[in-house]
Design an enzyme around this catalytic site. Structure first.
Site, PDB file in Angstrom:
ATOM      1  N   SER A   1       0.830  -1.200   0.000  1.00  0.00           N
ATOM      2  CA  SER A   1       0.000   0.000   0.000  1.00  0.00           C
ATOM      3  C   SER A   1       0.864   1.250   0.000  1.00  0.00           C
ATOM      4  CB  SER A   1      -0.905   0.021   1.236  1.00  0.00           C
ATOM      5  OG  SER A   1      -1.583   1.264   1.349  1.00  0.00           O
TER       6      SER A   1
ATOM      7  N   TYR B   1      -3.138  -0.767   9.919  1.00  0.00           N
ATOM      8  CA  TYR B   1      -3.100  -1.252   8.537  1.00  0.00           C
ATOM      9  C   TYR B   1      -1.793  -0.836   7.871  1.00  0.00           C
ATOM     10  CZ  TYR B   1      -4.116  -1.410   3.533  1.00  0.00           C
ATOM     11  OH  TYR B   1      -4.051  -1.643   2.182  1.00  0.00           O
TER      12      TYR B   1
END
Length: 254
Positions: free
Chosen positions: A147, A160
């Protein structure tokens, strides 16, 4: 013939969103694709059907990640599927796309949220690769979906982002470890991509516009934007690229 003709791929979390886009792209390039899913059998079967309508080969297999026995269940289903399809027991491409997110700032993080995110995004990933290497042919490809949250401060999803930082470190170590087998290992880092995962965040037009404004191109990413990068890394054209974390966020927050 596609550039991946004769190759077999496993795409985790391949039933929808970015995973579906990756699975369809690899199949269009000639790969035979095993599509792992965790919950939606209907979505997985729809993805398989879309691939078959495109002239490709695919099947689905289920395993919930982040729970005891998850990797054992996944590979048991994969081996059974390979046998049914007559594909043989080995594969060439592993795309670790499955993952979970969770919005929480540091004062909102709970032990349960932390455990869930790391169980799926990191622990399962480690043992998926460990067991997968017993089935992967030399010269194979491992592609981890990370990400852009590892590059851009994203305090509203701190756990996350931490989990994806761990994925990047894992990618680097694996690339060094597996170079002797000719296996490349890379990570791809999407930004905001138009999928079900962030549908709530872009429900209002002004919110969607804000997310699009992160990119230098002033638009949200599409699954195909990520799938094309993955297909390059999976192909022979990507043979000299390993240990890299490739930003595929459309130049978000440059």
């Amino acid at each position: 013939m596609g550039v991946l003709t004769g190759k077999t791929a496993l795409v985790t979390g391949g039933s929808r969103g970015i995973g579906r886009g990756i699975a369809r792209k690899l199949a269009r390039e000639g790969a035979r694709v095993a599509i792992h899913y965790g919950h939606s059998e209907e979505a997985a079967r729809e993805t398989v059907e879309l691939i078959r309508l495109d002239g490709g080969q695919a099947f689905e297999t289920r395993a919930e990640l982040g729970v005891p026995g998850d990797v054992t269940e996944l590979y048991a289903g994969l081996d059974a599927g390979f046998a049914r399809q007559g594909w043989g027991p080995e594969f060439d491409i592993l795309v670790n796309n499955a993952g979970v997110s969770g919005s929480a700032r540091i004062d909102e993080v709970t032990p349960e949220l932390y455990e869930q995110i790391f169980a799926v995004n990191t622990r399962s990933l480690v043992f998926l690769v460990q067991q997968g290497l017993k089935r992967m042919r030399d010269g194979g490809r491992i592609i981890n979906i990370s990400s852009a949250a590892t590059r851009i401060a994203f305090p509203e999803s701190v756990v996350y982002a931490m989990s994806k930082g761990a994925v990047n470190t894992f990618t680097l170590a694996l690339a060094k470890e597996l170079g002797g087998r000719g296996i490349t290992v890379n990570a791809v880092e999407p930004g905001f991509v138009e999928t079900e995962m962030n549908a709530a965040r872009r429900a209002a037009p002004e919110h969607a516009a804000e997310l699009a404004s992160w990119s230098a191109f002033d638009r949200l990413g599409q699954p195909s934007d990520i799938a094309d990068v993955v297909a390059f890394l999976a192909s022979d054209a990507g043979r000299w690229v390993t240990g890299q974390c490739i930003d595929a966020s459309g130049g978000s927050k440059l």
